[in-house]
Every structure is written in structure tokens, then in C-alpha cells.
Design an enzyme around this catalytic site. Structure first.
Site, PDB file in Angstrom:
ATOM      1  NE  ARG A 171      -3.915  -2.337   0.391  1.00  0.00           N
ATOM      2  CZ  ARG A 171      -3.474  -3.395  -0.212  1.00  0.00           C
ATOM      3  NH1 ARG A 171      -2.415  -3.697  -0.895  1.00  0.00           N
ATOM      4  NH2 ARG A 171      -4.163  -4.638   0.072  1.00  0.00           N
ATOM      5  CB  SER A 220      -8.647  -1.515   5.196  1.00  0.00           C
ATOM      6  OG  SER A 220      -9.388  -2.729   5.216  1.00  0.00           O
ATOM      7  CD  GLU A 290      -5.194   0.359   3.152  1.00  0.00           C
ATOM      8  OE1 GLU A 290      -4.934  -0.525   3.917  1.00  0.00           O
ATOM      9  OE2 GLU A 290      -5.762   0.157   2.184  1.00  0.00           O
TER      10      GLU A 290
HETATM   11  C1  LIG Z   1     -15.831   0.064   0.539  1.00  0.00           C
HETATM   12  C2  LIG Z   1     -14.355   0.220   0.268  1.00  0.00           C
HETATM   13  C3  LIG Z   1     -13.568  -1.043   0.003  1.00  0.00           C
HETATM   14  C4  LIG Z   1     -12.301  -0.725  -0.225  1.00  0.00           C
HETATM   15  N1  LIG Z   1     -11.517  -1.987  -0.397  1.00  0.00           N
HETATM   16  C5  LIG Z   1     -10.135  -1.731  -0.784  1.00  0.00           C
HETATM   17  C6  LIG Z   1      -9.369  -3.143  -1.208  1.00  0.00           C
HETATM   18  O1  LIG Z   1      -9.885  -3.997  -1.194  1.00  0.00           O
HETATM   19  N2  LIG Z   1      -8.117  -2.918  -1.301  1.00  0.00           N
HETATM   20  C7  LIG Z   1      -7.377  -1.624  -1.487  1.00  0.00           C
HETATM   21  O2  LIG Z   1      -6.213  -1.591  -1.570  1.00  0.00           O
HETATM   22  N3  LIG Z   1      -8.268  -0.594  -1.241  1.00  0.00           N
HETATM   23  C8  LIG Z   1      -9.600  -0.696  -0.969  1.00  0.00           C
HETATM   24  N4  LIG Z   1     -10.203   0.627  -0.585  1.00  0.00           N
HETATM   25  C9  LIG Z   1      -9.583   1.656  -0.598  1.00  0.00           C
HETATM   26  C10 LIG Z   1      -9.630   2.474  -2.094  1.00  0.00           C
HETATM   27  O3  LIG Z   1     -10.650   2.345  -2.718  1.00  0.00           O
HETATM   28  C11 LIG Z   1      -8.326   2.324  -2.520  1.00  0.00           C
HETATM   29  O4  LIG Z   1      -7.274   2.841  -2.024  1.00  0.00           O
HETATM   30  C12 LIG Z   1      -8.123   3.039  -4.076  1.00  0.00           C
HETATM   31  O5  LIG Z   1      -7.103   2.685  -4.575  1.00  0.00           O
HETATM   32  C13 LIG Z   1      -8.231   4.599  -3.988  1.00  0.00           C
HETATM   33  O6  LIG Z   1      -8.687   5.037  -5.413  1.00  0.00           O
HETATM   34  P1  LIG Z   1      -9.148   6.383  -5.631  1.00  0.00           P
HETATM   35  O7  LIG Z   1      -9.190   6.776  -7.010  1.00  0.00           O
HETATM   36  O8  LIG Z   1     -10.654   6.370  -4.812  1.00  0.00           O
HETATM   37  O9  LIG Z   1      -8.142   7.400  -5.047  1.00  0.00           O
HETATM   38  P2  LIG Z   1      -8.429   8.464  -4.009  1.00  0.00           P
HETATM   39  O10 LIG Z   1      -9.111   8.208  -2.662  1.00  0.00           O
HETATM   40  O11 LIG Z   1      -9.092   9.693  -4.571  1.00  0.00           O
HETATM   41  O12 LIG Z   1      -6.826   8.972  -3.790  1.00  0.00           O
HETATM   42  C14 LIG Z   1      -6.164   8.111  -2.974  1.00  0.00           C
HETATM   43  C15 LIG Z   1      -4.557   8.595  -3.008  1.00  0.00           C
HETATM   44  O13 LIG Z   1      -4.069   8.485  -4.315  1.00  0.00           O
HETATM   45  C16 LIG Z   1      -3.890   9.629  -4.855  1.00  0.00           C
HETATM   46  N5  LIG Z   1      -4.141   9.650  -6.112  1.00  0.00           N
HETATM   47  C17 LIG Z   1      -5.251   9.333  -6.820  1.00  0.00           C
HETATM   48  N6  LIG Z   1      -5.501   9.548  -8.281  1.00  0.00           N
HETATM   49  C18 LIG Z   1      -4.081   9.971  -8.604  1.00  0.00           C
HETATM   50  C19 LIG Z   1      -3.342  10.222  -9.812  1.00  0.00           C
HETATM   51  N7  LIG Z   1      -3.893  10.140 -11.073  1.00  0.00           N
HETATM   52  N8  LIG Z   1      -1.982  10.389  -9.860  1.00  0.00           N
HETATM   53  C20 LIG Z   1      -1.378  10.309  -8.739  1.00  0.00           C
HETATM   54  N9  LIG Z   1      -1.976  10.042  -7.337  1.00  0.00           N
HETATM   55  C21 LIG Z   1      -3.112  10.129  -7.284  1.00  0.00           C
HETATM   56  C22 LIG Z   1      -4.366  10.936  -3.847  1.00  0.00           C
HETATM   57  O14 LIG Z   1      -3.797  11.905  -4.124  1.00  0.00           O
HETATM   58  C23 LIG Z   1      -4.538  10.239  -2.727  1.00  0.00           C
HETATM   59  O15 LIG Z   1      -3.124  10.388  -1.903  1.00  0.00           O
HETATM   60  C24 LIG Z   1     -11.552   0.496  -0.243  1.00  0.00           C
HETATM   61  C25 LIG Z   1     -12.410   1.591  -0.066  1.00  0.00           C
HETATM   62  C26 LIG Z   1     -13.701   1.552   0.191  1.00  0.00           C
HETATM   63  C27 LIG Z   1     -14.671   2.363   0.353  1.00  0.00           C
END
Ligand SMILES: Cc1cc2nc3c(=O)[nH]c(=O)nc-3n(C[C@H](O)[C@H](O)[C@H](O)COP(=O)(O)OP(=O)(O)OC[C@H]3O[C@@H](n4cnc5c(N)ncnc54)[C@H](O)[C@@H]3O)c2cc1C
Length: 301
Positions: A171, A220, A290
Site C-alpha cells: 500500500r 480499511s 492506510e
Molecule cells: C468500501 C471500500 C472498500 C475498499 N477496498 C479496498 C481493497 O480491497 N483494497 C485496497 O487496496 N483498497 C481498498 N479501498 C480503498 C480505496 O478504494 C483504494 O485505496 C483505491 O485505490 C483509491 O482509489 P481512488 O481513486 O478513490 O483514490 P483517492 O482516494 O481519490 O486517492 C487516494 C490517493 O491516491 C492519490 N491519487 C489518486 N489519483 C491519482 C493520480 N492520478 N495520480 C497521482 N496520485 C493519485 C491521491 O492523491 C491520494 O493520495 C476500499 C475503499 C472502500 C470505500
């Protein structure tokens, strides 16, 4: 922001946009500048016009972000609805832009009987977020499947870089100097005899049964400490159901913090602190969030 001679931006640019609208916890104060590019060229034009010291926060689906109530200074670049190109590059490679939803990518692969990306089916974020977080599930992990990622640097240059240019672990992704954000990725896939698709369906069903899907959360909250599970530790401390204001430790999955309507980011952050200090006191383990916590505290933290 555009100076004479620079291209006119075509996307959505808003001042003071409430980020609670763009995070899965539904909390968070305003962004000074919020930009949704119309397309890749518009995004690059925006980046080239950024003042050199401007802080920049990228936003995917906000599913791993706690934005504090005072909001975010500088610019927020949201890929929601933008950079959503997705195609099969070769027999064994998919190309996906950073705004593509992980579930769409997993489905795209499954429909073509390709294995390797099923773990993304239940991750409610974008490819950009998955690249930034090295998101993973069910033993799969984003960067294990990345052949190369396209990045934009602070000065507006773009490049395709292999995994060796990043510091990658659980992560965590440490980008190279000058990096600003992810634009796209080429991901490895392989032929599926049907067993990968079956395993993905079963894992999705298990997720529905064991996680509070459908209620606002960021998945998480804490990383799993080496050799253990954050959820097990939190539950063992009797913290399931514990509340501060509108934030609550899920009674179904102790590593999820849920929010009610009217919750503040301070409620969530205070509950995170309470969980950390209780677990530390009772088990000696230091839990690390996380979720990414960003922005300024509100007036009444
Ligand atoms: C119900 C639920 C279940 C989940 N299950 C999992 C799971 O099984 N495994 C897991 O790993 N995570 C899980 N997550 C967490 C989350 O979905 C992941 O971390 C996901 O990868 C975040 O993606 P996002 O586009 O929403 O990023 P955001 O939340 O918008 O951003 C997260 C980080 O990434 C950066 N970021 C986003 N896009 C870019 C880009 N284009 N360039 C550079 N930096 C960027 C942001 O600045 C921030 O620091 C879960 C979340 C929820 C709500």
C-alpha cells in the site's frame, strides 16, 4: 489562471469546491481550486499553468482520503469522468487511463476471458488511485501487474516509466523526483480458463458478506501490521461500535470506520486517534493509517 498566450482551459474549474462531495466518507472542507480536466490535453495545459509553488492534490474517487474540515490549499485535480480511455494493447496487455474505475477495468478483462485483474473488481477507486496506493485484494496487488505507468512531471513533461522507477511496497508507492501524477498504465493479463472469473465472483460475494458495503467508509482505515490483521486487533480491544460524533467503528468489520450524515472529518480523525491509542495501550501494536489524511483542520477541531 490562464495567462495571455497559454491555452484556454476547457474543463470544470471551481473555487472553494466542497470536497465532501468527492470523498467516499462524504466529509471534507473546500478546495481552493478544483479542476476536472476535459481530457488529457486539457489536464496537461492546466499543469503547465500551475504556479511553481502551488500545492497539488490528485483525486480519484476519494475512496481512500480523509480531507480535513478546513479543506485543501492549492489545487485539486479530479479525474472523475476524465481520462477514461481503456483498450487492449496486445494479447497480454491492457492500457487504462488513470480515471478508469477499477471495477470497469476488471470487467473489461473478464469479458475478454483475461486473468490477472480480478482483484480490482471490489476496489471502489480509479486506476490512478490504485497506482498511487498499490491497491490490492485477495492476494493481488496493482504494481505486480503494471508493466509501465505514464506519469506527468511538475514541469508538464510526460513519460512512461517501469516499476523500477518507483519504491513499491504494501500500500505504498514512492514516486521519482519531480513526479506530479499518474496518467495511465499498461497492465499485464493472461488467458483465463474460467477459474479466475469464478474466484473473482466468489471473492466479491465474500466481500459483501463481511464488509459494510453501501455505507460511507474508506475501506480499511489502518494497514495490516506485519503478520496480523488490524481488524482483529481493533475487535480484540472491544472497539466495534465505538462512536465519536457521526463516526463509528463498524460492527461488521472493525477496520472500517463509517460516517452518518452530518459527520465531520474531525469526528473521523478523532476516532482514528482513539482506536490507535487504545490498540497501542492494550496490545502494544502501533497501527498506521492506510487512508491518506490531508488538508487543514476546521475552525473547531
Ligand atoms: C468500501 C471500500 C472498500 C475498499 N477496498 C479496498 C481493497 O480491497 N483494497 C485496497 O487496496 N483498497 C481498498 N479501498 C480503498 C480505496 O478504494 C483504494 O485505496 C483505491 O485505490 C483509491 O482509489 P481512488 O481513486 O478513490 O483514490 P483517492 O482516494 O481519490 O486517492 C487516494 C490517493 O491516491 C492519490 N491519487 C489518486 N489519483 C491519482 C493520480 N492520478 N495520480 C497521482 N496520485 C493519485 C491521491 O492523491 C491520494 O493520495 C476500499 C475503499 C472502500 C470505500
Amino acid at each position: 489562471m490562464a495567462e495571455p498566450g497559454l491555452p484556454k482551459l476547457r474543463g470544470v474549474l471551481r473555487l472553494g469546491e466542497p470536497l465532501a462531495r468527492h470523498t467516499s466518507w462524504r466529509v471534507g472542507g473546500p478546495a481552493d481550486r478544483y479542476f476536472e480536466p476535459a481530457d488529457r490535453q486539457d489536464l496537461l495545459d492546466f499543469v503547465k499553468q500551475l504556479p511553481p509553488q502551488e500545492p497539488v492534490l490528485w483525486l480519484g474517487l476519494g475512496s481512500n482520503l480523509l480531507v480535513r474540515d478546513g479543506g485543501v490549499r492549492g489545487s485539486v485535480i479530479s479525474l472523475h469522468g476524465a481520462l477514461d480511455g481503456l483498450s487492449r494493447d496486445s494479447e497480454t496487455t491492457l492500457w487504462a487511463e488513470a480515471g478508469v474505475h477499477c471495477a470497469r477495468l476488471a470487467k473489461f478483462a473478464q469479458q475478454r476471458s483475461l486473468a490477472g485483474l480480478g482483484f480490482m473488481a471490489g476496489i471502489p477507486g480509479t486506476v490512478g488511485g490504485a497506482l498511487a496506493m498499490n491497491a490490492g485484494a485477495w492476494g493481488g496487488e496493482t504494481w505486480r501487474e503494471v508493466l509501465e505507468a505514464e506519469v506527468v512531471f511538475r514541469d508538464g513533461r510526460t513519460a512512461w516509466l517501469g516499476p523500477e522507477h518507483f519504491g513499491i511496497s504494501y500500500r505504498t508507492v514512492i514516486p521519482p523526483r519531480g513526479f506530479l501524477g499518474f496518467l495511465a498504465a499498461r497492465l499485464r493479463v493472461s488467458p483465463d480458463d474460467g477459474s479466475h472469473a469464478r474466484a473473482t465472483r466468489e471473492s466479491l460475494a465474500r466481500r459483501k458478506a463481511t464488509q459494510p458495503v453501501g455505507r460511507p467508509s474508506a475501506g480499511s482505515t489502518f494497514r495490516n501490521p506485519p503478520g496480523d490483521h488490524a481488524a482483529r486487533l481493533i475487535e480484540s480491544c472491544g472497539l466495534k461500535g465505538r462512536r465519536i460524533g457521526g463516526a463509528e467503528v463498524s460492527t461488521l468489520h472493525a477496520n472500517f470506520i463509517l460516517t452518518d450524515e452530518g459527520a465531520s472529518a474531525a469526528d473521523v480523525e478523532n476516532l482514528i486517534q482513539l482506536v490507535r491509542s487504545t490498540v497501542k495501550q492494550q496490545t502494544g501494536v502501533e497501527l498506521e493509517p492506510e487512508v491518506k489524511i490531508v488538508g487543514e483542520p476546521g475552525a473547531n477541531p
